[in-house]
Scaffold this motif. Sequence first.
Motif, PDB file in Angstrom:
ATOM      1  N   MET A 360     121.960  21.904  63.135  1.00  0.00           N
ATOM      2  CA  MET A 360     121.703  21.095  64.035  1.00  0.00           C
ATOM      3  C   MET A 360     122.787  19.906  64.128  1.00  0.00           C
ATOM      4  SD  MET A 360     118.963  21.696  66.181  1.00  0.00           S
ATOM      5  CE  MET A 360     120.007  22.930  66.286  1.00  0.00           C
ATOM      6  N   LYS A 361     123.149  19.394  63.136  1.00  0.00           N
ATOM      7  CA  LYS A 361     124.246  18.288  62.765  1.00  0.00           C
ATOM      8  C   LYS A 361     125.571  18.854  62.748  1.00  0.00           C
ATOM      9  CE  LYS A 361     121.242  15.924  59.410  1.00  0.00           C
ATOM     10  NZ  LYS A 361     121.342  15.588  58.108  1.00  0.00           N
ATOM     11  N   GLU A 362     125.685  20.371  63.042  1.00  0.00           N
ATOM     12  CA  GLU A 362     127.009  20.969  63.096  1.00  0.00           C
ATOM     13  C   GLU A 362     128.050  20.560  61.827  1.00  0.00           C
ATOM     14  OE1 GLU A 362     129.041  19.650  66.807  1.00  0.00           O
ATOM     15  OE2 GLU A 362     127.444  20.588  68.122  1.00  0.00           O
ATOM     16  N   GLU A 363     127.019  20.672  60.820  1.00  0.00           N
ATOM     17  CA  GLU A 363     128.036  20.371  59.510  1.00  0.00           C
ATOM     18  C   GLU A 363     128.228  21.721  58.912  1.00  0.00           C
ATOM     19  OE1 GLU A 363     125.186  17.760  57.269  1.00  0.00           O
ATOM     20  OE2 GLU A 363     126.273  16.109  58.295  1.00  0.00           O
ATOM     21  N   TYR A 364     129.077  22.515  59.496  1.00  0.00           N
ATOM     22  CA  TYR A 364     128.943  24.113  59.456  1.00  0.00           C
ATOM     23  C   TYR A 364     129.641  24.302  57.967  1.00  0.00           C
ATOM     24  CZ  TYR A 364     128.316  24.146  64.569  1.00  0.00           C
ATOM     25  OH  TYR A 364     127.882  23.940  65.712  1.00  0.00           O
ATOM     26  N   GLU A 365     130.288  23.565  57.428  1.00  0.00           N
ATOM     27  CA  GLU A 365     131.092  23.876  56.017  1.00  0.00           C
ATOM     28  C   GLU A 365     129.625  23.868  55.043  1.00  0.00           C
ATOM     29  OE1 GLU A 365     134.310  21.669  54.552  1.00  0.00           O
ATOM     30  OE2 GLU A 365     135.504  22.261  56.225  1.00  0.00           O
ATOM     31  N   LYS A 366     128.891  22.918  55.257  1.00  0.00           N
ATOM     32  CA  LYS A 366     127.828  22.502  54.561  1.00  0.00           C
ATOM     33  C   LYS A 366     126.889  24.213  54.657  1.00  0.00           C
ATOM     34  CE  LYS A 366     127.733  17.717  53.782  1.00  0.00           C
ATOM     35  NZ  LYS A 366     127.003  16.467  53.690  1.00  0.00           N
ATOM     36  N   PHE A 367     126.443  24.117  55.884  1.00  0.00           N
ATOM     37  CA  PHE A 367     125.971  25.386  56.210  1.00  0.00           C
ATOM     38  C   PHE A 367     126.290  26.545  55.323  1.00  0.00           C
ATOM     39  CE2 PHE A 367     125.638  29.093  59.108  1.00  0.00           C
ATOM     40  CZ  PHE A 367     124.247  29.362  58.964  1.00  0.00           C
ATOM     41  N   GLU A 368     127.498  27.008  55.588  1.00  0.00           N
ATOM     42  CA  GLU A 368     128.130  28.095  55.152  1.00  0.00           C
ATOM     43  C   GLU A 368     127.940  28.108  53.535  1.00  0.00           C
ATOM     44  OE1 GLU A 368     132.011  28.192  56.419  1.00  0.00           O
ATOM     45  OE2 GLU A 368     131.565  28.273  58.743  1.00  0.00           O
ATOM     46  N   GLU A 369     128.225  27.140  53.170  1.00  0.00           N
ATOM     47  CA  GLU A 369     128.206  26.761  51.454  1.00  0.00           C
ATOM     48  C   GLU A 369     126.899  27.053  50.928  1.00  0.00           C
ATOM     49  OE1 GLU A 369     129.714  23.874  47.855  1.00  0.00           O
ATOM     50  OE2 GLU A 369     129.766  23.393  49.807  1.00  0.00           O
ATOM     51  N   LEU A 370     125.867  26.542  51.600  1.00  0.00           N
ATOM     52  CA  LEU A 370     124.223  26.721  51.122  1.00  0.00           C
ATOM     53  C   LEU A 370     123.980  28.041  51.412  1.00  0.00           C
ATOM     54  CD1 LEU A 370     121.704  25.185  50.432  1.00  0.00           C
ATOM     55  CD2 LEU A 370     121.424  25.296  52.889  1.00  0.00           C
ATOM     56  N   VAL A 371     124.287  28.679  52.683  1.00  0.00           N
ATOM     57  CA  VAL A 371     123.493  29.948  52.712  1.00  0.00           C
ATOM     58  C   VAL A 371     124.385  30.844  52.015  1.00  0.00           C
ATOM     59  CG1 VAL A 371     123.099  31.879  54.191  1.00  0.00           C
ATOM     60  CG2 VAL A 371     122.794  29.292  55.145  1.00  0.00           C
ATOM     61  N   ILE A 372     125.644  30.901  51.745  1.00  0.00           N
ATOM     62  CA  ILE A 372     126.290  31.873  51.011  1.00  0.00           C
ATOM     63  C   ILE A 372     126.084  31.750  49.598  1.00  0.00           C
ATOM     64  CG2 ILE A 372     128.615  32.655  50.496  1.00  0.00           C
ATOM     65  CD1 ILE A 372     129.573  31.749  53.444  1.00  0.00           C
ATOM     66  N   LYS A 373     126.481  30.479  49.041  1.00  0.00           N
ATOM     67  CA  LYS A 373     126.306  30.485  47.531  1.00  0.00           C
ATOM     68  C   LYS A 373     124.848  30.197  47.038  1.00  0.00           C
ATOM     69  CE  LYS A 373     130.731  28.312  47.009  1.00  0.00           C
ATOM     70  NZ  LYS A 373     131.656  26.949  46.433  1.00  0.00           N
ATOM     71  N   ASP A 374     124.000  29.616  47.705  1.00  0.00           N
ATOM     72  CA  ASP A 374     122.718  29.664  47.085  1.00  0.00           C
ATOM     73  C   ASP A 374     121.597  30.292  47.772  1.00  0.00           C
ATOM     74  OD1 ASP A 374     123.721  27.343  45.353  1.00  0.00           O
ATOM     75  OD2 ASP A 374     123.885  25.999  47.235  1.00  0.00           O
ATOM     76  N   PHE A 375     121.428  30.196  49.038  1.00  0.00           N
ATOM     77  CA  PHE A 375     120.201  30.567  49.982  1.00  0.00           C
ATOM     78  C   PHE A 375     120.031  32.123  49.729  1.00  0.00           C
ATOM     79  CE2 PHE A 375     117.465  30.258  53.819  1.00  0.00           C
ATOM     80  CZ  PHE A 375     116.193  30.469  52.929  1.00  0.00           C
ATOM     81  N   ILE A 376     121.257  32.963  50.149  1.00  0.00           N
ATOM     82  CA  ILE A 376     121.111  34.394  49.922  1.00  0.00           C
ATOM     83  C   ILE A 376     120.963  35.136  48.578  1.00  0.00           C
ATOM     84  CG2 ILE A 376     122.509  36.464  50.457  1.00  0.00           C
ATOM     85  CD1 ILE A 376     123.318  35.269  53.180  1.00  0.00           C
ATOM     86  N   PRO A 377     121.820  34.291  47.698  1.00  0.00           N
ATOM     87  CA  PRO A 377     121.369  34.904  46.241  1.00  0.00           C
ATOM     88  C   PRO A 377     120.220  34.449  45.813  1.00  0.00           C
ATOM     89  CG  PRO A 377     123.516  33.775  46.454  1.00  0.00           C
ATOM     90  CD  PRO A 377     123.135  33.785  47.837  1.00  0.00           C
ATOM     91  N   PHE A 378     119.637  33.419  46.278  1.00  0.00           N
ATOM     92  CA  PHE A 378     118.123  33.267  45.735  1.00  0.00           C
ATOM     93  C   PHE A 378     117.347  34.348  46.301  1.00  0.00           C
ATOM     94  CE2 PHE A 378     114.035  31.372  47.246  1.00  0.00           C
ATOM     95  CZ  PHE A 378     113.731  31.070  46.023  1.00  0.00           C
ATOM     96  N   LEU A 379     117.450  34.782  47.560  1.00  0.00           N
ATOM     97  CA  LEU A 379     116.593  35.550  48.058  1.00  0.00           C
ATOM     98  C   LEU A 379     116.772  36.952  47.621  1.00  0.00           C
ATOM     99  CD1 LEU A 379     117.274  34.456  51.832  1.00  0.00           C
ATOM    100  CD2 LEU A 379     115.191  34.042  50.479  1.00  0.00           C
ATOM    101  N   GLU A 380     118.147  37.203  47.370  1.00  0.00           N
ATOM    102  CA  GLU A 380     118.304  38.578  46.557  1.00  0.00           C
ATOM    103  C   GLU A 380     117.680  38.537  45.140  1.00  0.00           C
ATOM    104  OE1 GLU A 380     122.549  39.922  49.057  1.00  0.00           O
ATOM    105  OE2 GLU A 380     122.426  38.568  47.051  1.00  0.00           O
TER     106      GLU A 380
END
Length: 425
Positions: A360-380
């Motif tokens: 929503m804030k268009e903070e795309y670098e933070k979005f990518e870093e969160l989902v790639i490094k933290d969120f998806i590994p957490f879900l896996e």
Amino acid sequence: MGILIELGSYIKLQRTKQEMTQGELAHGIVSLSYLSKIENLKTEASPEIIQALCTRLGIQIDNSLESTIQEKCKEWYGMLFEVNDKEEITSKFKEIQSLMDSNLTESLLLFEIHKIRYYLILGEFDKALNKINELNEISGTFDNLHLYYWYKFRGNYNSANAEYNQAMYLYRLAEEKSARLKIDENEVADLQYVMAITHSKLRNTLEAIDYTNKALNVFMKNYNFLRCAQCHNVLGISYRRIRMYDKAIKNFNLALHLGKLNNNKQLIQLTNQNLGHLYSSKGEAKEAIKHFKEVINDEEVHLVERLASVSSLVREYYNVYNFEETKEAIKYGFELLNQLKNIQQYKIFDYVLNTYSYLMKEEYEKFEELVIKDFIPFLEKHKDFANVIIYAELLARHFEKQYKYKDATKYYKVANFAYEQIANI
């Protein structure tokens, strides 16, 4: 197993609880090696030795209280079996504990094993684990009834920690023991229900339906409408997953009806949450949003359930490009999250809210870093492949918009792999 034999386990429990060494207890009564044999059930001590050991431990041998203790334990076990007021459960627990501390009773081991369930109900997971570790030392002395509950409640502990494969292994051991025991049919149905839930978590959909129906037959026969409603929710989720939507809606509506009959807000709103997921999977966002909002607007519903619905609502609003409502839902979600004492236990909601907040804030670098490094590994790590699909595809579509087609392809592959895992489970 008789009380004299079982006493060895009792003595060991009471001695360790009082932080007394074997030497301190044995001094002047028996040799250290003989006490060790008593505690490990290698020998049956004489009544005189039992009396002397019990006196030193401050325990009286009064058989007249045995039936009273058994009756109180039975009542307390029943309170743990159904959903009851935690203060009432704790009050009854303290009453029984004081009797256990001062009396020799055959009920001790079963009471100690039920403490695992008690601590889980209170959300005191560390205490539950400590009790498991403490009892593990004497588990070799358990009879079949002890083992049934020992396996079942350890399964409950693993399930509470999202270790579903281990939980299922233990539930199956309990199921094997139940076949050799005359256990009340409601207790068997409860085991079948938790096995159904665990099969559902493991995406064993047909097994989840089978075990739920077994439990449902007993609950219906005994007019236990609350448990029936819980079963209809599991059936609804199972039928949704295999896209039998009419059957899913029928079961959710039955759950809603029974929840209203019981005036049980938690159950009503759990069903609304499940209906929200059903309409979301059908692509009917308007209906999904309606049901998620039902949960969020009910302040009697537990904080965690409301937070789960807010997380779903954020995703639903975002998918239909209603960004103003998305922002409002994110803001409300963070307000709820800040009220939780242990955010680590509900980390998934923190990830969901931050994921969409960055978008929503268009903070795309933070979005990518969160989902790639933290969120998806957490879900896996938690084998939550359904959410891996959602957030890997979200990331892939984001990379497509950025013309980063190589990255987009990579995360579409992650989503496809997750689809395969669900198909293979």
